[in-house]
Design a protein around this motif. Structure first.
Motif: not given
Length: 101
Positions: A19-30, A54-66
């Motif tokens: 992954x390259x870029x920010x891990x956030x609300x906009x990118x996590x669905x991808x 950069x990672x926000x709460x959406x990124x953290x939620x994604x990692x937990x789901x993964x």
């Protein structure tokens, strides 16, 4: 909007997702769209985050789901290349775990 890229490499014993870029609300669905199509079995899902600054709460939620999904499939989740800010988020939320390198 900053650039964002996801690259998947299906190897014998592991699936590598870079992954390259920010891990956030906009990118996590991808990332979710990519990982939803992955069949792990007992293989390792390695998420290379060397390009994530950069990672926000959406990124953290994604990692937990993964993590939950890989465990449910009999696989393991491994994070690699964590930069300072994403690593700090994991530490502050007590979600840093084995497999994080």
């Amino acid at each position: 909007m900053p650039s964002f890229a996801v690259h998947v490499s299906d190897q014998r014993n592991r699936i590598m997702i870079s992954v390259a870029g920010e891990l956030d609300f906009d990118t996590c669905p991808r990332i979710s769209r990519v990982t939803d199509d992955v069949s792990l079995g007992d293989r390792t899902l390695c998420l290379d985050m060397a390009g994530v600054s950069f990672m926000d709460a959406s990124g953290l939620t994604l990692l937990r789901s993964l993590y939950r999904n890989t465990e449910a499939q009999g696989g393991t989740l491994e994070l690699s290349g964590l930069q300072e800010q994403p690593r700090r988020i994991l530490e502050l939320t007590a979600t840093d775990a084995p497999g994080v390198t």
